[in-house]
Design an enzyme around this catalytic site. Structure first.
Site, PDB file in Angstrom:
ATOM      1  N   ILE A   1       0.712  -1.137   0.016  1.00  0.00           N
ATOM      2  CA  ILE A   1       0.170  -0.080   0.035  1.00  0.00           C
ATOM      3  C   ILE A   1       0.855   1.342  -0.053  1.00  0.00           C
ATOM      4  O   ILE A   1       0.372   2.038  -0.739  1.00  0.00           O
ATOM      5  CB  ILE A   1      -0.851  -0.057   1.333  1.00  0.00           C
TER       6      ILE A   1
ATOM      7  N   ASP B   1      11.661   3.491   4.078  1.00  0.00           N
ATOM      8  CA  ASP B   1      11.218   2.005   4.619  1.00  0.00           C
ATOM      9  C   ASP B   1      12.283   1.383   5.397  1.00  0.00           C
ATOM     10  O   ASP B   1      13.430   1.964   5.378  1.00  0.00           O
ATOM     11  CB  ASP B   1      10.825   1.130   3.116  1.00  0.00           C
TER      12      ASP B   1
ATOM     13  N   ASN C   1       2.500   5.416   7.050  1.00  0.00           N
ATOM     14  CA  ASN C   1       1.819   4.169   6.619  1.00  0.00           C
ATOM     15  C   ASN C   1       2.532   2.952   7.280  1.00  0.00           C
ATOM     16  O   ASN C   1       1.897   1.717   7.376  1.00  0.00           O
ATOM     17  CB  ASN C   1       2.150   3.851   5.108  1.00  0.00           C
TER      18      ASN C   1
ATOM     19  N   GLY D   1       2.484  -5.048  13.719  1.00  0.00           N
ATOM     20  CA  GLY D   1       2.758  -5.435  15.320  1.00  0.00           C
ATOM     21  C   GLY D   1       2.385  -7.059  15.385  1.00  0.00           C
ATOM     22  O   GLY D   1       2.896  -7.773  16.072  1.00  0.00           O
TER      23      GLY D   1
ATOM     24  N   SER E   1      -6.289   0.765  10.690  1.00  0.00           N
ATOM     25  CA  SER E   1      -6.722  -0.583  10.303  1.00  0.00           C
ATOM     26  C   SER E   1      -8.324  -0.876  10.705  1.00  0.00           C
ATOM     27  O   SER E   1      -8.648  -0.283  11.831  1.00  0.00           O
ATOM     28  CB  SER E   1      -6.056  -1.722  11.143  1.00  0.00           C
TER      29      SER E   1
ATOM     30  N   TYR F   1      -2.534  -5.406  18.756  1.00  0.00           N
ATOM     31  CA  TYR F   1      -2.492  -4.571  17.324  1.00  0.00           C
ATOM     32  C   TYR F   1      -3.985  -3.967  17.313  1.00  0.00           C
ATOM     33  O   TYR F   1      -3.951  -2.886  16.963  1.00  0.00           O
ATOM     34  CB  TYR F   1      -2.250  -5.783  16.283  1.00  0.00           C
TER      35      TYR F   1
ATOM     36  N   LYS G   1      -4.598   0.136  17.220  1.00  0.00           N
ATOM     37  CA  LYS G   1      -5.250   0.861  16.104  1.00  0.00           C
ATOM     38  C   LYS G   1      -6.289   1.717  16.444  1.00  0.00           C
ATOM     39  O   LYS G   1      -6.684   2.526  15.756  1.00  0.00           O
ATOM     40  CB  LYS G   1      -5.463  -0.166  15.231  1.00  0.00           C
TER      41      LYS G   1
END
Lengths: 547, 255
Positions: B23, B42, B95, B99, B146, B159, B163
């Site tokens: 993505i 990255d 982005n 986890g 998410s 996670y 989020k």
């Protein structure tokens, strides 16, 4: 590259003076061409403009821009690649190479590979081990897609081409140059053999002593320059004309004398023998057949003759491919591109006694053969070398090729050898040790089994343990980001997270198992076959091997 | 009045984390095509380079760097390098995240790590980027969050809750940053087709994955990039503090 560059460099070095310069000159960060703002804007400001006609265009710090921009400043001829036939070089980056330490020549202190990068004003540095890129770094004016001047590394390409012709029986190395290039009959070269030219043991009334304003190198520079000649100029125009004026001084074959004109005579011999220019022959015979990414380029004189003594430009990885071809004795992807005998001749080395007479204090026991510098060290390393730190360094024992593009303020390699030659040896030692006795920290470990089950085909599962305690890699679908502690007695994995890419059930299962085991790892073993086994207290295992 | 230029990013400079694949990469390539200069960061330096190269080869403007978003020094470098190399910073896409699903008896390190990666990194990046955006006259921040921030499931304690925190962080800092002419939004992706997924996908697997998706196909990275482009473009200049779910109408996320 024309010799005008050398002229400018040396003039600048002389002006600034050796010792004073060492203290006062800008460091690599300060002299970065972006920081210096050379040639930015349309047009660039007058005081930030670099022209070929500037006396200092190839002197530090302007040189740090110029090394990547020769083609904007002077005419050039392409050495075409074979479009659509690029070989991707496999990669297995080893983040720990940066931490390899060595002792610079003549000093007690130690330095790391990472520190030496800037210390030597490096623009590009590539290390290939067993055909894979294990280190690659760029700075200053250079990136993967930018060409850099190879300077006198060019001579080694010319030498290699000539050795190919010798190995194929198209050139007799014992023949006199007069018989091969009649135009040279009445010059110093006429009575020299091909071998003497290739080992630079010709006795020439030609000085490359830049401190001497009457040295012949200046006339050579003027002849090779593509710029218009001054009014009333009656001297030679171009390399071919100049080479016909060189006179003999002494007896050939006795002493090594590093003189660029020998390389241009060899370049002439390549063209005369093959019926095509040196640039075209290089393309046909080598450059288009080793999967190069980009065309190479030679700078040319006023009639388009490539400067076989120092004019080649290429991207770093393509020089790596060339080094790898030489390391592999002329084989590329199973095909014998050039005869192995050509490279064996080079590796054997030249006359050490003749070389010693030239007084290279930092290169004791070395020799020069086929226009390559041969170390005669235990590993049988040999190198192509050019001013300001350019090199292709080949170590057959370590199965290693190092390519460096740089713009050290001082032209002569005596300035960067103390912090580069021992560094190359240290990395060779490190890579050999890693092959013989791999350590947890180092190159990627490709996961082969997850608790006894073979990994799914084409799975990208791999682990990279870094000296700073970080653990990265891929758990199958997702990148790993984590940490580890290796006490020597026990291994523990700290937190491990992954990215959250969608993953189909089969791969997700493997990923979950791998991560669950990884989280419980308490120990590891690397056996004599180089297999890494990570073990949990419950006896679950992950096995992996170096790629 | 409708102006097509409002849906582009001319003159914008975007920093995108985790842009080496999936993505993040699609967002980077889309933003570059829409006129932005992009800083590709990255954890995988090679991947970042490859994306920047691809953008440059297509005539775009890109720089690249390595960034572990859980490291303060890397975050500072990412913001600093963007301004140094591309002139300013007007758009941030946080982005990089993850986890992973974890069992309930995970270590506390693992639990904290999800928050480091998803929550603290966004907040710190926002703190570092805001002054630069102010200097540039305003900007836009976008976090890839998410559906796990709303859904509940096994193994999602770390996670999923992180989020959820990300989502509420977005809604709150929108109030802090609005007066400074900075908008903050989020995109919550559904199951998205990535290279790793595509290599093993068949009809059965795909159907199983799409049981709860009324628009019966997998998401493409481009679907996410298009939503990101809209939220970061001038067309969305009166939208802030919102989470846009891009999931083909689906409510059940993959894990």
């Amino acid at each position: 590259m024309t010799l005008r560059k050398l002229t400018a460099t040396v003039a600048a070095v002389l002006t600034l003076g050796g010792a004073a310069m060492a203290q006062e000159r800008l460091n690599a960060t300060e002299s970065d061409p972006v920081t210096m703002q050379w040639m930015q804007g349309f047009p660039p400001p007058p005081d930030k403009t670099i022209r070929f006609t500037d006396p200092d265009y190839f002197a530090f710090p302007k040189l740090r821009w110029t090394v990547c921009h020769f083609r904007e400043l002077m005419p050039s001829v392409a050495v075409p690649t074979a479009p659509g036939d690029v070989t991707t070089l496999p990669r297995a980056l080893d983040p720990n190479i940066d931490n390899v330490t060595f002792s610079p020549l003549g000093g007690d202190a130690t330095m790391t590979w990472e520190e030496a990068f800037d210390y030597n004003y490096t623009e590009g540095l590539l290390v290939m081990h067993k055909g894979r890129i294990v280190y690659e770094n760029y700075d200053g004016c250079l990136d993967e897609n930018t060409l850099h001047g190879a300077m006198s590394v060019t001579k080694s390409l010319t030498g290699l081409m000539t050795e190919v012709l010798v190995a194929e029986g198209l050139v007799d190395e014992t023949a006199l140059m007069a018989d091969l290039i009649p135009e040279l009959a009445d010059t110093a070269f006429g009575s020299a053999t091909v071998r003497q030219v290739l080992e630079m043991t010709t006795a020439l009334d030609y000085s490359e002593d830049y401190a001497d304003p009457d040295a012949e190198v200046w006339t050579y520079a003027e002849a090779g320059s593509p710029l218009p000649k001054p009014e009333g100029y009656t001297g030679p125009r171009g390399y071919f004309e100049y080479l016909q004026t060189v006179e003999q001084d002494g007896t050939h074959g006795e002493a090594f004398g590093y003189k660029t004109v020998n390389a241009d005579v060899a370049g002439w011999l390549v063209a005369r023998t093959t019926g095509v220019s040196a640039a075209e022959y290089l393309s046909n015979r080598i450059w288009s057949r080793i999967g190069t990414e980009r065309d190479g380029f030679y700078t040319v004189d006023s009639i388009g003759t490539s400067f076989a003594g120092g004019g080649f430009n290429a991207v770093l990885r393509d020089m790596g491919r060339l080094g790898q071809l030489v390391l592999q004795n002329g084989k590329w992807n199973g095909e014998q591109v050039i005869p192995a005998a050509a490279i064996e001749r080079i590796r054997k080395g030249g006359n050490k006694d003749a070389f010693a007479k030239a007084g290279y204090d930092l290169l004791p026991g070395w020799s020069y053969r086929g226009m390559w510098w041969v170390s005669h060290n235990d590993n049988g390393a040999f190198a192509a070398r050019g001013v300001h730190g350019q090199t292709i360094y080949i170590d057959p024992t370590a199965d290693m090729v190092i390519v460096r593009f740089a713009s050290h303020p001082v032209a002569g390699n005596a300035a960067s050898d103390p912090t580069s030659l021992p560094a190359y040896q240290a990395v060779a030692d490190y890579l050999m040790e890693q092959s013989a006795n791999p350590t947890l920290v180092g190159q990627p470990w490709a996961v082969e089994d997850v608790d006894g089950a073979e990994v799914i085909d084409n799975s990208n599962a791999h682990l990279v343990f870094t000296a700073d305690g970080s653990l990265t890699g891929n758990a199958t679908c997702n990148q790993i980001i984590g940490s580890f502690v290796d006490t020597g007695e026990a291994l523990s994995i700290g937190q491990t997270g992954t990215t959250m890419m969608a993953c189909p059930p089969a791969l997700l299962d493997q990923e979950r198992k791998l991560l669950t085991i990884l989280a419980g790892v308490t120990g590891y073993e690397i056996d004599e076959t180089g297999t890494l086994t990570l073990t949990t207290t419950d006896g679950e295992t992950l096995t992996a091997r170096r790629r | 009045m409708y102006n097509p230029v409002d849906f582009t990013l001319g003159n914008e400079v975007a920093l995108i984390t985790g842009a080496g694949a999936g993505i993040g990469r699609a967002i980077a390539e889309t933003f570059a095509a829409a006129g932005a200069a992009v800083m590709i960061t990255d954890l995988d330096a090679d991947a970042a380079k490859d994306v920047a190269d691809a953008i440059t080869a297509n005539g775009g403007r890109a720089a690249h760097g390595t960034c572990n978003v859980t490291k303060e020094a890397d975050l500072k470098a990412a913001v600093g390098d963007t301004v140094d190399q591309l002139g300013k910073l007007t758009t941030l896409v946080s982005n990089a995240g993850g986890g992973g699903p974890k069992p309930f008896d995970m270590s506390m390190d693992d639990f904290r790590f999800a928050y480091d990666l998803n929550v603290f990194s966004l907040f710190r990046l926002a703190q570092l980027a805001a002054p630069e955006m102010e200097k540039a006259g305003g900007g836009s921040m976008l976090a890839i969050t998410s559906m796990a921030g709303e859904n509940k499931n096994q193994r999602m304690a770390s996670y999923g809750s992180s989020k959820a925190a990300t989502n509420h962080l977005i809604r709150n800092i929108a109030f802090d940053l609005g007066p400074r002419r900075i908008r903050v939004n989020g995109v919550a992706p559904g199951a998205t087709r990535t290279a790793a997924l595509n290599s093993v996908l068949n009809d059965d697997i795909e159907n199983a994955m799409l049981q709860h998706t009324p628009i019966h196909r997998l998401g493409e990275p481009q679907d996410m990039a298009n939503a990101a482009l809209f939220l970061c473009s001038p067309a969305a200049s009166w939208i802030s503090g919102q989470i846009l779910t891009v999931s083909g109408g689906g409510v059940q996320e993959l894990n």
